[in-house]
Design an enzyme around this catalytic site. Structure first.
Site, PDB file in Angstrom:
ATOM      1  N   HIS A  38     -28.119 -32.033 -19.660  1.00 38.80           N
ATOM      2  CA  HIS A  38     -27.350 -33.231 -19.341  1.00 38.80           C
ATOM      3  C   HIS A  38     -28.026 -34.451 -19.971  1.00 38.80           C
ATOM      4  O   HIS A  38     -29.221 -34.431 -20.251  1.00 38.80           O
ATOM      5  CB  HIS A  38     -27.280 -33.424 -17.821  1.00 38.80           C
ATOM      6  CG  HIS A  38     -26.678 -32.251 -17.111  1.00 38.80           C
ATOM      7  ND1 HIS A  38     -25.331 -32.077 -16.975  1.00 38.80           N
ATOM      8  CD2 HIS A  38     -27.248 -31.178 -16.510  1.00 38.80           C
ATOM      9  CE1 HIS A  38     -25.088 -30.963 -16.313  1.00 38.80           C
ATOM     10  NE2 HIS A  38     -26.246 -30.388 -16.025  1.00 38.80           N
ATOM     11  N   GLY A  89     -44.438 -13.682 -16.980  1.00 36.21           N
ATOM     12  CA  GLY A  89     -43.740 -14.170 -15.794  1.00 36.21           C
ATOM     13  C   GLY A  89     -43.714 -15.685 -15.683  1.00 36.21           C
ATOM     14  O   GLY A  89     -44.623 -16.383 -16.133  1.00 36.21           O
ATOM     15  N   THR A 113     -40.446 -25.518 -25.479  1.00 33.87           N
ATOM     16  CA  THR A 113     -39.576 -26.659 -25.756  1.00 33.87           C
ATOM     17  C   THR A 113     -39.177 -26.761 -27.224  1.00 33.87           C
ATOM     18  O   THR A 113     -38.251 -27.491 -27.554  1.00 33.87           O
ATOM     19  CB  THR A 113     -40.279 -27.973 -25.363  1.00 33.87           C
ATOM     20  OG1 THR A 113     -41.476 -28.110 -26.141  1.00 33.87           O
ATOM     21  CG2 THR A 113     -40.618 -27.997 -23.874  1.00 33.87           C
ATOM     22  N   LYS A 114     -39.895 -26.037 -28.109  1.00 32.56           N
ATOM     23  CA  LYS A 114     -39.651 -26.105 -29.552  1.00 32.56           C
ATOM     24  C   LYS A 114     -39.676 -24.704 -30.140  1.00 32.56           C
ATOM     25  O   LYS A 114     -40.195 -23.765 -29.523  1.00 32.56           O
ATOM     26  CB  LYS A 114     -40.715 -26.959 -30.237  1.00 32.56           C
ATOM     27  CG  LYS A 114     -40.690 -28.413 -29.798  1.00 32.56           C
ATOM     28  CD  LYS A 114     -41.737 -29.217 -30.504  1.00 32.56           C
ATOM     29  CE  LYS A 114     -41.659 -30.664 -30.018  1.00 32.56           C
ATOM     30  NZ  LYS A 114     -42.747 -31.477 -30.539  1.00 32.56           N
ATOM     31  N   ARG A 143     -47.731 -24.089 -26.853  1.00 34.48           N
ATOM     32  CA  ARG A 143     -48.310 -24.341 -28.173  1.00 34.48           C
ATOM     33  C   ARG A 143     -48.957 -23.057 -28.684  1.00 34.48           C
ATOM     34  O   ARG A 143     -49.400 -22.217 -27.891  1.00 34.48           O
ATOM     35  CB  ARG A 143     -49.334 -25.466 -28.115  1.00 34.48           C
ATOM     36  CG  ARG A 143     -50.552 -25.127 -27.329  1.00 34.48           C
ATOM     37  CD  ARG A 143     -51.441 -26.310 -27.001  1.00 34.48           C
ATOM     38  NE  ARG A 143     -52.656 -25.904 -26.339  1.00 34.48           N
ATOM     39  CZ  ARG A 143     -52.741 -25.366 -25.132  1.00 34.48           C
ATOM     40  NH1 ARG A 143     -51.656 -25.132 -24.433  1.00 34.48           N
ATOM     41  NH2 ARG A 143     -53.898 -25.023 -24.609  1.00 34.48           N
ATOM     42  N   LYS A 147     -52.858 -18.500 -31.141  1.00 28.08           N
ATOM     43  CA  LYS A 147     -53.380 -17.576 -32.146  1.00 28.08           C
ATOM     44  C   LYS A 147     -52.254 -16.827 -32.835  1.00 28.08           C
ATOM     45  O   LYS A 147     -51.147 -16.742 -32.338  1.00 28.08           O
ATOM     46  CB  LYS A 147     -54.382 -16.592 -31.550  1.00 28.08           C
ATOM     47  CG  LYS A 147     -53.803 -15.519 -30.667  1.00 28.08           C
ATOM     48  CD  LYS A 147     -54.932 -14.583 -30.200  1.00 28.08           C
ATOM     49  CE  LYS A 147     -54.405 -13.346 -29.536  1.00 28.08           C
ATOM     50  NZ  LYS A 147     -55.447 -12.422 -29.139  1.00 28.08           N
TER      51      LYS A 147
END
Length: 149
Positions: free
Chosen positions: A69, A98, A121-122, A136, A139
């Site tokens: 939204h 999990g 998120t990316k 992030r 490795k």
């Protein structure tokens, strides 16, 4: 249940699938590859398609949100404002630990491990391990050849 899902349509016309202990509600076409295992209590908000590649393992309590939204409260206007959707794509041979969350528009490459509790998120490239919020890369995963299996 490895590679097996049972689908059925309710009297209201919603399509449901039972996959390894979780009940998911499909509106726009989730696609699961062969051998996908989804553990219990996952959430699939599929405003846009969610595609999961073959042999991917999904841990318990994972959430996949392909809808969202506006952040502007005036535009959002409670439930009267617009909702957007962006597809989620997860490659083959992934393992999502999990309690991880995958947000709208994300593509996770082949052979990726997502650490437990991570928020993706990316986009994530092939053959890496990602952890954290936001997730992030920590490795690169070196694949062993089939001859080693």
């Amino acid at each position: 249940m490895f590679g097996v899902s049972l689908t059925f349509t309710t009297p209201a016309g919603y399509l449901f699938a039972y996959i390894g202990g979780c009940l998911t509600k499909f509106w726009s076409g989730c696609r699961l590859g062969l051998g996908v295992y989804c553990n219990s209590n996952s959430t699939w908000i599929d405003t846009s398609p969610i595609v999961v590649g073959a042999r991917t393992i999904i841990g318990p309590n994972c959430s996949f949100y392909s809808g969202g939204h506006p952040t502007d409260p005036v535009l959002r206007n409670g439930l009267k404002g617009p909702e957007f959707g962006k597809p989620i794509t997860i490659g083959e041979d992934c393992w999502l630990g999990g309690n991880c969350v995958v947000l709208p528009g994300v593509t996770i490459g082949k052979g990726v491990t997502v650490g437990a509790g991570s928020v993706v998120t990316k986009d994530v490239p092939d053959d890496v391990v990602v952890v954290g919020n936001p997730a992030r890369v920590i490795k690169k995963v070196e694949r062993v050849g089939e001859e080693c299996l």
